[in-house]
Write an enzyme that holds these catalytic residues in place. Structure first.
Site, short mmCIF file in Angstrom:
data_model
loop_
_atom_site.label_atom_id
_atom_site.label_comp_id
_atom_site.label_asym_id
_atom_site.label_seq_id
_atom_site.Cartn_x
_atom_site.Cartn_y
_atom_site.Cartn_z
N ARG A 1 0.56 -1.07 -0.04
CA ARG A 1 0.14 0.24 -0.19
C ARG A 1 1.07 1.09 0.34
O ARG A 1 1.74 1.71 0.37
CB ARG A 1 -0.90 0.04 1.48
CG ARG A 1 -1.97 1.21 1.28
CD ARG A 1 -2.49 1.63 2.65
NE ARG A 1 -3.69 1.10 1.82
CZ ARG A 1 -5.72 0.83 2.38
NH1 ARG A 1 -5.53 1.54 3.39
NH2 ARG A 1 -6.02 0.31 1.91
N HIS B 1 -7.80 1.05 -5.95
CA HIS B 1 -8.26 0.07 -5.09
C HIS B 1 -8.11 -1.12 -6.05
O HIS B 1 -9.87 -1.35 -4.97
CB HIS B 1 -8.48 0.51 -4.41
CG HIS B 1 -8.99 0.03 -2.41
ND1 HIS B 1 -7.75 -1.75 -1.97
CD2 HIS B 1 -9.01 0.14 -1.25
CE1 HIS B 1 -8.22 -1.66 -1.13
NE2 HIS B 1 -8.96 -0.31 -0.53
N GLN C 1 -10.54 -4.24 -3.22
CA GLN C 1 -11.95 -3.95 -2.23
C GLN C 1 -12.60 -4.41 -3.50
O GLN C 1 -14.14 -4.43 -2.79
CB GLN C 1 -11.50 -1.67 -1.98
CG GLN C 1 -13.23 -1.34 -1.75
CD GLN C 1 -13.54 -1.81 -0.37
OE1 GLN C 1 -12.32 -1.99 0.43
NE2 GLN C 1 -14.03 -2.65 -0.19
N ASP D 1 -17.39 6.58 -1.77
CA ASP D 1 -15.97 6.93 -0.98
C ASP D 1 -16.11 8.67 -0.29
O ASP D 1 -16.09 9.14 -1.28
CB ASP D 1 -14.65 6.29 -2.47
CG ASP D 1 -13.30 6.09 -0.87
OD1 ASP D 1 -13.60 6.40 -0.51
OD2 ASP D 1 -12.63 6.00 -2.02
N CYS E 1 -16.44 1.18 0.81
CA CYS E 1 -15.35 0.66 1.11
C CYS E 1 -14.87 1.11 2.50
O CYS E 1 -14.36 -0.20 3.08
CB CYS E 1 -14.22 1.45 0.22
SG CYS E 1 -13.67 2.56 0.21
N ARG F 1 -13.52 -8.50 2.85
CA ARG F 1 -12.09 -8.51 2.02
C ARG F 1 -11.04 -9.62 3.11
O ARG F 1 -10.61 -10.23 1.41
CB ARG F 1 -11.91 -7.38 2.83
CG ARG F 1 -12.39 -5.77 2.87
CD ARG F 1 -12.05 -5.75 1.19
NE ARG F 1 -10.75 -5.22 1.25
CZ ARG F 1 -9.85 -4.33 2.10
NH1 ARG F 1 -9.78 -3.07 2.00
NH2 ARG F 1 -8.24 -4.37 1.30
N1 NVA Z 1 -9.88 6.15 -1.22
C1 NVA Z 1 -9.67 6.53 0.17
C2 NVA Z 1 -9.60 4.58 -0.01
C3 NVA Z 1 -9.35 4.08 1.62
C4 NVA Z 1 -9.92 3.04 1.94
C5 NVA Z 1 -8.17 6.74 0.20
O1 NVA Z 1 -7.47 6.43 -0.96
O2 NVA Z 1 -8.10 7.71 1.22
N1 CP Z 2 -11.27 -0.08 2.57
C1 CP Z 2 -10.20 -0.22 3.31
O1 CP Z 2 -9.06 0.13 1.95
O2 CP Z 2 -9.66 0.22 4.30
P1 CP Z 2 -8.49 0.11 4.70
O3 CP Z 2 -7.69 1.61 4.41
O4 CP Z 2 -9.24 0.39 6.61
O5 CP Z 2 -7.22 -0.71 5.04
#
Ligand code: NVA
Ligand code: CP
Length: 309
Positions: free
Chosen positions: A102, A129, A132, A220, A260, A288
């Site tokens: 990540r 992502h 998800q 989101d 998500c 997940r």
């Molecule tokens: N769009 C959000 C998704 C988090 C799971 C982010 O990148 O922070």
């Molecule tokens: N939805 C998701 O990826 O959650 P986290 O940021 O908690 O991993």
């Protein structure tokens, strides 16, 4: 299939296999039936950003499959002190069997994968992502059957989640209607690619138009990780894009709501929706775990969809 950096790394058969296997793994877990298919395998986890669901689902999933997970955060490893990504990839992949990352720039994951001798999973970048969407499709299908031909409405930012919904459209066969404010629209190149692979994708700036007759409404946060300084300006840009009861009423009466998570009640979603009867967000979060267990099996089986038991 070597890596899972985008949903477009999956063919339709692999997408179907993942959904069937994820449901099977969920049922086995619920029955308390052991399924130690990855005994002796180690997952390396590299995180440059915060996480709750992704970290816990990968670590727990690996444990339930009989394997082991090693979590590394850039702030407490050499990764955060400037060791080149190519070097980290060579070293880590010489010790573990599979790696998830990540991070911020999507190019970092691509570069890491190029130098890794083991499969690499994108556990979220600024661009996409994909993990998800596996959970989201699994959740939809558990509640409403095959998602092929159904309409998914994306309301909000043309962000990493929107991009992954776009990438998944040709793999899973859903129609995608996106409503994003001007200036916050998704990458047109991804839409063009999905369309050229047979996907139906429509883009508007009107949330009600996108949600009309949808089978699933999803959204989101307005400011993703790394965009915190833009919060105020984004709140203004996204006025009118909240998924509330009125917007849900334009979708089919059987429509589901997904997010998500983490969510901001009163911003992108009203409490009456996320905490209401059409919301399946808790099941979505749990899935997940099950969908990523299937993904780990698939990648460690070199993308082969024959059973790896
Ligand atoms: N769009 C959000 C998704 C988090 C799971 C982010 O990148 O922070
Ligand atoms: N939805 C998701 O990826 O959650 P986290 O940021 O908690 O991993």
């Amino acid at each position: 299939m070597t890596h899972f950096l985008q949903l477009t790394d999956l063919n339709r058969d692999q997408g179907q296999w993942l959904m069937v296997r994820a449901a099977e793994l969920k049922a086995m877990q619920q029955r308390g039936e052991p399924h130690r298919t990855l005994e002796g395998k180690t997952l390396g986890m590299i995180f440059d950003k915060a996480s709750t669901r992704t970290r816990v689902s990968f670590e727990t999933g690996m444990f339930q499959l009989g394997g082991h997970a090693v979590f590394l955060h850039s702030s407490t490893s050499q990764l955060g002190r400037g060791e080149p990504v190519e070097d980290s990839a060579r070293v880590l992949s010489s010790m573990v069997d599979i790696i998830c990352i990540r991070t911020f720039a999507h190019q970092t994951v691509q570069r890491f994968a190029e130098f890794s001798s083991v499969p690499v999973i994108n556990a979220l970048t600024d661009y996409t992502h994909p993990c998800q969407i596996l959970a989201d499709v699994m959740t939809f299908e558990a509640h409403r059957g095959n998602i092929n031909g159904k309409t998914v409405a994306w309301i909000g930012d043309g962000n990493n989640m929107a991009h992954s919904w776009i990438n998944g459209a040709a793999v899973f066969g859903y129609r995608l209607h996106l409503a994003c404010p001007r200036g916050y629209q998704p990458d047109q190149a991804l839409i063009d690619l999905a369309r050229s692979n047979g996907a139906t994708i429509e883009l508007t700036t009107d949330p009600a138009e996108a949600a009309h007759h949808a089978d699933l409404v999803t959204t989101d946060v307005w400011a993703s990780m790394g965009q915190e300084a833009e919060q105020k300006e984004r709140e203004a840009a996204f006025a009118g894009f909240q998924v509330d009861g009125k917007l849900m009423a334009t979708a089919k009466p059987t429509a589901l709501f997904m997010h998500c998570l983490p969510a901001h009640r009163g911003e992108e979603v009203a409490a009456e929706v996320i905490d209401g009867p059409q919301s399946v967000v808790w099941d979505e979060a749990e899935n997940r775990l099950h969908s990523q267990k299937a993904l780990l099996e698939l990648l460690l089986n070199k993308g082969n969809t024959t059973p790896c038991r």
